[in-house]
Design an enzyme around this catalytic site. Structure first.
Site, PDB file in Angstrom:
ATOM      1  N   GLU A   1      70.517  94.324  62.299  1.00 59.33           N
ATOM      2  CA  GLU A   1      70.984  94.912  61.053  1.00 59.33           C
ATOM      3  C   GLU A   1      69.802  95.543  60.335  1.00 59.33           C
ATOM      4  O   GLU A   1      68.657  95.407  60.776  1.00 59.33           O
ATOM      5  CB  GLU A   1      71.677  93.847  60.186  1.00 59.33           C
ATOM      6  CG  GLU A   1      70.834  92.627  59.895  1.00 59.33           C
ATOM      7  CD  GLU A   1      71.645  91.445  59.341  1.00 59.33           C
ATOM      8  OE1 GLU A   1      72.803  91.263  59.734  1.00 59.33           O
ATOM      9  OE2 GLU A   1      71.091  90.713  58.511  1.00 59.33           O
TER      10      GLU A   1
ATOM     11  N   HIS B   1      72.786  88.931  53.646  1.00 64.26           N
ATOM     12  CA  HIS B   1      71.628  88.246  54.212  1.00 64.26           C
ATOM     13  C   HIS B   1      70.377  88.573  53.399  1.00 64.26           C
ATOM     14  O   HIS B   1      70.172  89.719  53.013  1.00 64.26           O
ATOM     15  CB  HIS B   1      71.390  88.682  55.656  1.00 64.26           C
ATOM     16  CG  HIS B   1      72.406  88.128  56.609  1.00 64.26           C
ATOM     17  ND1 HIS B   1      72.732  88.759  57.784  1.00 64.26           N
ATOM     18  CD2 HIS B   1      73.158  87.009  56.568  1.00 64.26           C
ATOM     19  CE1 HIS B   1      73.645  88.043  58.419  1.00 64.26           C
ATOM     20  NE2 HIS B   1      73.923  86.976  57.693  1.00 64.26           N
TER      21      HIS B   1
END
Lengths: 407, 292
Positions: free
Chosen positions: B209, B248
């Site tokens: 990511e 996150h």
């Protein structure tokens, strides 16, 4: 978590970092009052009026509909009053706020530190942050104070020096000296800078910060080193250890929908698109935003409902997404692992009914444990909801819905 | 073979008697994981889920011979739990806990240097070797034994990828969830390296990511090692704005090199089969293997 300049400076001061002194005010009267106080304490005759918002570029930014800059020099009490009046309660637009700008609720009245003296004042740049590749903190320093560090990095990278800190022993004296010498300082200014860097690192470490940017750090004409501006990011995960810092949170600076989501334990970030989404897990949520784009839409938000997607979280999610007037369709994407799809489906139906009529089409993609059962519940609910099982199907449904809406 | 954990691994749970620990320990046992006991300070001596509870990891390891530990303790105590496991000589430490202060992780990671152990996580779904051993919180039923290894920063996106592989008829060796925090025990590159060196793994899926440079580092390693096995890659967050944290703690675009676009470009340049859409990870693997 971001905090305001005046709060950041109070953190620095607590650890013995010299700062440009100042007091915050929320009305023009109060601004004049604190300017008088500041004058008697520091002897300053001029003042700097600084808009307190969570965005950079305040000095160049302008108050909406006027020529007033976000940071301005006041050479008299009358100036303090006029400038504060021009700024307080108004919207400041900078290159970091976007065109909608940010409302200024407080100004910091700061002492003038660029007074004349035996030497020329000079600005420097200092920051401390985590180097993710090296798993330790790094001090970045540059003689190009007051400049945008990204630009310095792009055009003159040799003017940025880096000093990595060993987590076991922390900043050592020789490292502080190394940085101060690299900045070309000598004599009293050198000694002051070593003290400044040492105190600054201690403040960073003990406050569990994730970023300090002091730009500019000023060497005054009488060789003092002090922080003129201060940008401090605190590690959200460590706020439980610092209740006094956690209290510095200013929800006025955050998107109201994001604040509401947080209160419901949802992780929401507002974006500018037309398709809302609700997903379990951060990675899948980002991937879902991507698939909305690939299907011809634009994601309206990031929303991670976490591990326990149920009727309550889904309802809260719906309510938040629907408050965004740009949302024309909603994609729910849940990969049921521990959480069962039939439960999530029942939750979606329940939430839908609790809200009443939802004015936009909804695509529900449930995959994983009991996915077929979940799809059946959705299909038999009689609601205007499209169901999908495979990720690809969901993408196709989004395209179809957007086409029907003429988007 | 497989990597990190297999049917012979002996697992202990730190934070065994808590609600999270209990729930997932039960799930692991049901999957067939050889769970030999757990640790909860102050509760040593009792039995929980028909397994012994110990006061310290050291006692647990000495009594049961455990070589893998999984951590479910709250964030404020997780750094300490990692160091305790390392001190006790546990070879593979899997930390599920989300929300550990960065400073604590920095010190824990430093403490692990020079010790003979590998940390996976924190803030991760764990590690699973299909149909043998689950040390994590992933839904076991989506995994099928096979030859594809998986490395991922994300939880549910990993399940998505595994599900697509299984539906495409491609089983898995080991799936490693490395976690989404800024400081993690095992990097993408290190996890890919483990799978590259595993004779049973014939192909690799690498899911990353935005934020950081781990995917680019892994891509360069894959190229330098001669692209010995086909690798399929996907990066989540193509539409994420700069400077905003996407769930996150580590998923935040800082500069030009940590955007999804930049990472995907580097991956392509290094000979990785990049899936543009998260819906075609399984399909891309079929193409990479010449099966489609």
């Amino acid at each position: 978590m971001n905090i305001h300049e005046y709060q950041a400076k109070s953190v620095l001061k607590k650890y013995g970092v010299r700062i440009q002194e100042g007091v915050v005010a929320d009305t023009p009267d109060k601004a004049v009052e604190v300017a008088r106080e500041l004058s008697s304490q520091t002897g300053t005759k001029w003042f700097v009026v600084k808009s307190q918002i969570h965005a950079g570029g305040r000095g160049k930014g302008k108050i909406e509909g006027s020529e007033q800059r976000g940071v301005a020099l006041a050479k008299s009490m009358e100036d303090v009053r006029t400038i504060s009046k021009n700024i307080l309660g108004k919207v400041l637009v900078t290159h970091q706020t976007g065109p909608e700008g940010k409302r200024v609720n407080k100004v910091l009245i700061a002492e003038d530190v660029y007074y004349p003296g035996p030497t020329e004042p000079k600005e420097y740049y200092l920051s401390i942050l985590l180097d993710r590749a090296k798993n330790c903190n790094v001090i970045m320093a540059s003689t190009e104070g007051g400049m945008d560090i990204e630009e310095v990095a792009e055009h003159t990278p040799e003017k940025i020096m880096k000093e990595w800190i060993d987590p076991r022993v922390g900043l050592q004296a020789f490292q502080a000296r190394k940085v101060a010498f690299a900045l070309g300082l000598e004599g009293d200014a050198f000694k002051e800078m070593v003290k400044f860097i040492t105190a600054l690192y201690r403040a960073y470490n003990e406050s569990d910060s994730s970023m300090f940017e002091i730009n500019p750090v000023l060497k005054t004409s009488d060789n003092k080193i002090l922080a003129v501006d201060a940008k401090v990011n605190l590690d959200d995960n460590a706020l439980f250890r610092h209740p006094e810092l956690a209290e510095m949170r200013d929800t006025n600076e955050e998107d109201p929908l994001e604040v509401e989501a947080g209160a419901n334990n949802l992780n929401y970030v507002k974006l500018d698109g037309n398709v809302g989404c609700m997903v379990n897990g951060a990675g899948l949520a980002m991937a879902t935003m991507d698939i909305i784009k690939l299907s011809g839409g634009e994601p309206a938000n990031f929303l991670d409902v976490g591990g326990g997607a149920n009727a309550t979280t889904v309802e809260a999610g719906f309510r938040i997404i629907l408050k965004d007037p740009n949302v024309k369709a909603i994609l729910i994407n849940i990969f049921g692992g521990i959480v069962r799809c039939d439960r999530v489906a029942a939750g979606v139906v329940e939430a839908y009914k609790a809200i009443g009529e939802i004015p936009v089409p909804i695509i529900v993609r449930l995959q994983g444990t009991n996915a077929e059962e979940g799809a059946r519940i959705i299909n038999e609910s009689g609601l205007k909801v499209y169901s999908a099982i495979e990720f690809k199907e969901a993408a196709v449904k989004v395209s179809e819905v957007l086409a029907e809406l003429g988007l | 073979m497989s990597v990190l954990v297999n049917k012979n691994s002996k697992i202990i749970v730190q934070g065994f008697t808590g609600s999270e620990g209990s729930f997932h320990a039960q799930q692991m046992i049901e999957y067939g994981t050889n769970l030999v006991g757990g640790v909860t300070p102050g509760k040593g001596g009792i039995r929980h889920l028909d397994r012994p509870v110990f006061n310290t990891v050291d006692q647990a390891v000495r009594t049961t011979g455990a070589d893998v530990a999984i951590i479910f303790v709250p964030p404020a105590f997780a750094g300490d739990a990692i160091m305790e496991a390392a001190d006790a000589g546990v070879g593979v430490i899997v930390c599920i806990t989300e929300g550990i202060p960065t400073k604590d992780m920095m010190l824990a990671k430093e403490y692990l240097k020079g010790k003979n152990c590998r940390l996976i996580g924190p803030n991760c779904p764990g590690v699973i070797t299909a149909e043998e051993c689950k040390v994590g919180i992933m839904p076991g039923f989506i995994f099928k034994k096979g030859t594809v290894g998986i490395v991922s920063k994300s939880g549910t996106l990993t399940y998505e990828a595994v599900d697509q592989l299984t539906r495409a008829g491609l089983g898995q060796t080991t799936a490693i969830g490395i976690g989404g925090d800024p400081i993690i025990g095992t990097t993408t590159k290190e996890a890919v390296e483990l799978l590259m060196n595993d004779p049973e793994t014939e192909a690799i899926v690498m899911i990353g990511e935005i934020g950081g440079s781990m995917e680019a580092d892994a891509a360069r390693y894959i190229q330098e090692s001669g692209n010995a096995k086909p690798v399929v890659g996907f990066i989540a967050g193509q539409t994420a704005p700069k400077g905003r944290r996407m769930g996150h703690a580590g998923a935040i675009i800082g500069g030009a090199d940590d955007t999804a676009e930049a990472k995907m470009r580097i991956m392509r340049e290094c000979g990785i089969h990049v899936a543009d859409s998260p819906a075609v990870i399984g399909e891309t693997m079929l193409i990479a293997l010449g099966k489609k």
